[in-house]
Design a protein around this motif. Structure first.
Motif, mmCIF file in Angstrom:
data_model
loop_
_atom_site.group_PDB
_atom_site.id
_atom_site.type_symbol
_atom_site.label_atom_id
_atom_site.label_comp_id
_atom_site.label_asym_id
_atom_site.label_seq_id
_atom_site.Cartn_x
_atom_site.Cartn_y
_atom_site.Cartn_z
ATOM 1 N N GLY A 160 0.788 -1.230 0.000
ATOM 2 C CA GLY A 160 0.000 0.000 0.000
ATOM 3 C C GLY A 160 0.815 1.271 0.000
ATOM 4 O O GLY A 160 0.269 2.352 -0.251
ATOM 5 N N THR A 161 2.114 1.185 0.268
ATOM 6 C CA THR A 161 2.956 2.384 0.258
ATOM 7 C C THR A 161 3.658 2.585 -1.077
ATOM 8 O O THR A 161 4.392 3.551 -1.252
ATOM 9 C CB THR A 161 4.012 2.315 1.373
ATOM 10 N N LYS B 170 -0.613 3.376 -3.257
ATOM 11 C CA LYS B 170 -1.118 4.670 -2.800
ATOM 12 C C LYS B 170 -2.362 5.074 -3.585
ATOM 13 O O LYS B 170 -3.336 5.582 -3.013
ATOM 14 C CB LYS B 170 -0.027 5.737 -2.914
ATOM 15 N N GLU C 213 -6.196 5.594 -2.036
ATOM 16 C CA GLU C 213 -6.923 6.843 -2.271
ATOM 17 C C GLU C 213 -8.276 6.580 -2.909
ATOM 18 O O GLU C 213 -9.305 7.119 -2.474
ATOM 19 C CB GLU C 213 -6.077 7.759 -3.162
ATOM 20 N N LEU D 298 2.865 9.116 4.471
ATOM 21 C CA LEU D 298 2.198 8.634 3.255
ATOM 22 C C LEU D 298 1.096 9.594 2.829
ATOM 23 O O LEU D 298 0.979 9.949 1.645
ATOM 24 C CB LEU D 298 1.615 7.243 3.526
ATOM 25 N N PHE D 299 0.313 10.082 3.776
ATOM 26 C CA PHE D 299 -0.829 10.928 3.455
ATOM 27 C C PHE D 299 -0.463 12.407 3.325
ATOM 28 O O PHE D 299 -1.348 13.243 3.122
ATOM 29 C CB PHE D 299 -1.937 10.725 4.488
ATOM 30 N N ASP E 30 1.304 13.263 0.848
ATOM 31 C CA ASP E 30 1.401 13.386 -0.610
ATOM 32 C C ASP E 30 0.203 14.151 -1.161
ATOM 33 O O ASP E 30 -0.933 13.997 -0.703
ATOM 34 C CB ASP E 30 1.456 11.989 -1.243
ATOM 35 N N PHE F 28 -3.430 12.792 -2.016
ATOM 36 C CA PHE F 28 -4.529 12.581 -1.081
ATOM 37 C C PHE F 28 -5.299 13.860 -0.739
ATOM 38 O O PHE F 28 -6.166 13.831 0.140
ATOM 39 C CB PHE F 28 -3.997 11.938 0.198
ATOM 40 N N ASP G 230 5.221 9.322 -8.978
ATOM 41 C CA ASP G 230 6.169 9.534 -7.882
ATOM 42 C C ASP G 230 7.435 8.691 -8.009
ATOM 43 O O ASP G 230 8.163 8.533 -7.030
ATOM 44 C CB ASP G 230 5.489 9.238 -6.540
#
Length: 540
Positions: free
Chosen positions: A63-64, A69, A73, A104-105, A107, A110, A290
């Motif tokens: 999930g990372t 990601k 989302e 992570l969030f 970014d 999101f 990314d």
């Protein structure tokens, strides 16, 4: 609940329904009945896929990562009825799993989620683990939680480094998959499991269908072989082990598919094989990317003026798929597997080849030409020279160009750097560039014929509302528009190069253009001088 969801006539019908059930019903009970009915009506307004995910507990690995990601989302933003998402995550670089989730969030990906569904964080449950460890490195308590609660598993974790050491690639890509399946077999309420593979897992073949293939080596035999050698000896032996596979990534993903085939034990299981995943086409941010994997690294190298030649056949199809389309297809495949298993649990495991070459092909030549055109529109401020890029079908000719366009200029510039007391860097950079381009060249000089019947059928199974919400139909993708935002997205999201610097970058490129022309003129004049000198000396 917003009033606009229910027209007046519908609300009156509900009130009348409540009144007619029992004349003696209390006011509070009537309100409760009204709330229950309106809740059911709200549920009916959801699409079929949204209803499927409502109340679901999902376990996600990977999930990372880039796709991971985007998957998080999309699920959190569009399927707000999800109960929990259990995210396997490992501590990294002295950061615990909670710090990694917080970062992570951060970014920009999101931002839309935060605006539309601000209270989403409580749905995320971090599970400390690592696909490279035995039993996924999950504690007994967390394992019990997953076994009791999870309905859906999406296994997307993998080491995607093409040149990963074989032993580590086996540990993560193959053993990790085996451990996931072992855990799934213990889950009490499982509806669907998707193993995310790659369209190139069977790239040793030329025709790739949506089915399993047999391999000349079994994972148990390979493990016994690998354990007999140290890292140095195994590195030398790896090319012989890989055979017709180009790298350890594709090879171990193939073996992972074989593990799935042999360990499914009637699980509600499917395999999703995406092709080369690149930036988003539509949502939540157009052009978001990314990483420098695959063709993105090539485009970045060419756009900065570093990469000037590559071994590539311009007439071969580039199987590129946008990440948001890919994730939508993945989400739909989870639903499709669950529905198929409900009806016919004993049937074969469905496999989904998510590729662009079948329905909306684009060649590497067209891909490159469009990127160059849009590269002039969105030049990188980090460019060190003018964009001038060539592709060569012949490896020998490409090597010759590398000598004159990469090696000799780097040698000259590094020598000048040493003379003035600076550290030489360009030769080291080109060593990395050549290693990267050699890995990519395999996929740019070979052609595969894919079938994707299951993907096409999946699209037709969705109703109009789900097709709009989870669009993955590549027939409708406009490559011209997509690649324009691909370059723009690389500039903004990958290189953190704000558009406010665009005009300055264009002026810089204009200077590079004239320097480039002057250099070509100087080299041409020098060559003519030497040729003329040789002719004169030979004739006299």
């Amino acid at each position: 609940m917003p009033d606009e969801l229910f027209p007046d006539q519908i609300k009156m019908d509900v009130v009348n329904k409540c009144a007619s059930t029992d004349n003696d019903m209390s006011h509070s009970n009537r309100l409760s009945s009204f709330s229950s009915l309106t809740s059911n009506m709200s549920h009916l307004k959801l699409t079929e896929l949204q209803r499927f995910y409502t109340g679901a507990n999902i376990f996600i690995t990977g999930g990372t990562g880039f796709m991971g990601k985007m998957l998080l989302e999309k699920l959190l933003r569009t399927c707000t009825g999800i109960e929990n998402i259990y995210l396997l995550i490992r501590p990294k670089k002295n950061k615990d799993i909670h710090t990694r989730i917080d970062e992570l969030f951060d970014d920009l990906l999101f931002e839309k989620l935060k605006n539309e569904v601000p209270k989403f964080r409580h749905k995320l449950v971090a599970i400390n683990g690592d696909c490279g460890q035995a039993g996924l490195g999950i504690s007994l308590t967390d394992r019990q939680t997953l076994m009791q609660n999870v309905n859906i598993v999406i296994h997307a974790a993998a080491t995607v480094r093409f040149d990963e050491k074989l032993k580590l690639a086996i540990s993560i890509n193959v053993h990790g998959t085996k451990d996931i399946l072992s855990l799934c077999n213990e889950m009490k309420h499982l509806k669907s499991v998707i193993h995310v593979s790659t369209a190139y897992s069977n790239c040793h073949l030329r025709h790739i269908e949506e089915k399993f293939y047999q391999y000349p080596i079994q994972i148990d035999d390979l493990e016994n072989l690998v354990e007999k050698f140290d890292d140095e000896a195994l590195a030398e032996l790896t090319p012989r082990i890989l055979g017709n596979w180009p790298n350890t990534y594709a090879f171990t993903k193939a073996l992972a598919e074989d593990v799935v085939r042999r360990n499914c034990k009637k699980l509600p299981l499917g395999i999703f094989r995406p092709a080369i995943v690149t930036s988003s086409a539509k949502e939540p941010v157009i052009g978001w990317i990314d990483n420098l994997y695959g063709p993105t690294g090539v485009v970045a190298g060419a756009g900065t003026g570093i990469l000037r030649t590559m071994h590539c056949d311009k007439d071969i199809n580039a199987n590129i798929v946008p990440v948001d389309y890919t994730v939508n297809a993945l989400i739909a495949s989870v639903w499709d597997v669950a529905k198929a298993h409900e009806k016919h649990p004993a049937e074969e495991i469905p496999i989904y080849n998510y590729v662009s070459s079948v329905e909306n092909p684009i060649t590497w030549g067209d891909f490159t030409d469009l990127n160059i055109n849009y590269g002039f529109e969105f030049p990188f401020s980090s460019a060190i020279w003018y964009l001038s890029f060539r592709m060569h079908r012949s490896a020998a000719i490409n090597s010759l160009y590398m000598l004159f366009l990469h090696f000799l200029p780097a040698l000259l510039i590094d020598s000048l750097a040493m003379i003035v007391g600076q550290k030489p860097r360009l030769l080291k950079i080109y060593k990395k560039v050549h290693k990267f381009s050699n890995v990519i060249s395999f996929f740019c000089t070979n052609e595969w014929v894919f079938t994707n019947n299951n993907v096409q059928k999946l699209w037709l199974k969705l109703d109009e509302s789900d097709q709009k919400l989870f669009d993955f139909n590549l027939k409708g993708l406009d490559w011209f528009e997509y690649l324009r935002y691909y370059i723009r997205g690389m500039r903004v999201y990958l290189m953190k190069d704000d558009l406010s610097t665009l005009e300055a970058s264009k002026r810089k490129w204009n200077r590079f253009y004239w320097l480039h022309q002057l250099l070509k003129l100087f080299l041409a004049a020098t060559a003519l001088y030497f040729v003329g000198t040789l002719v004169y000396n030979f004739s006299h």
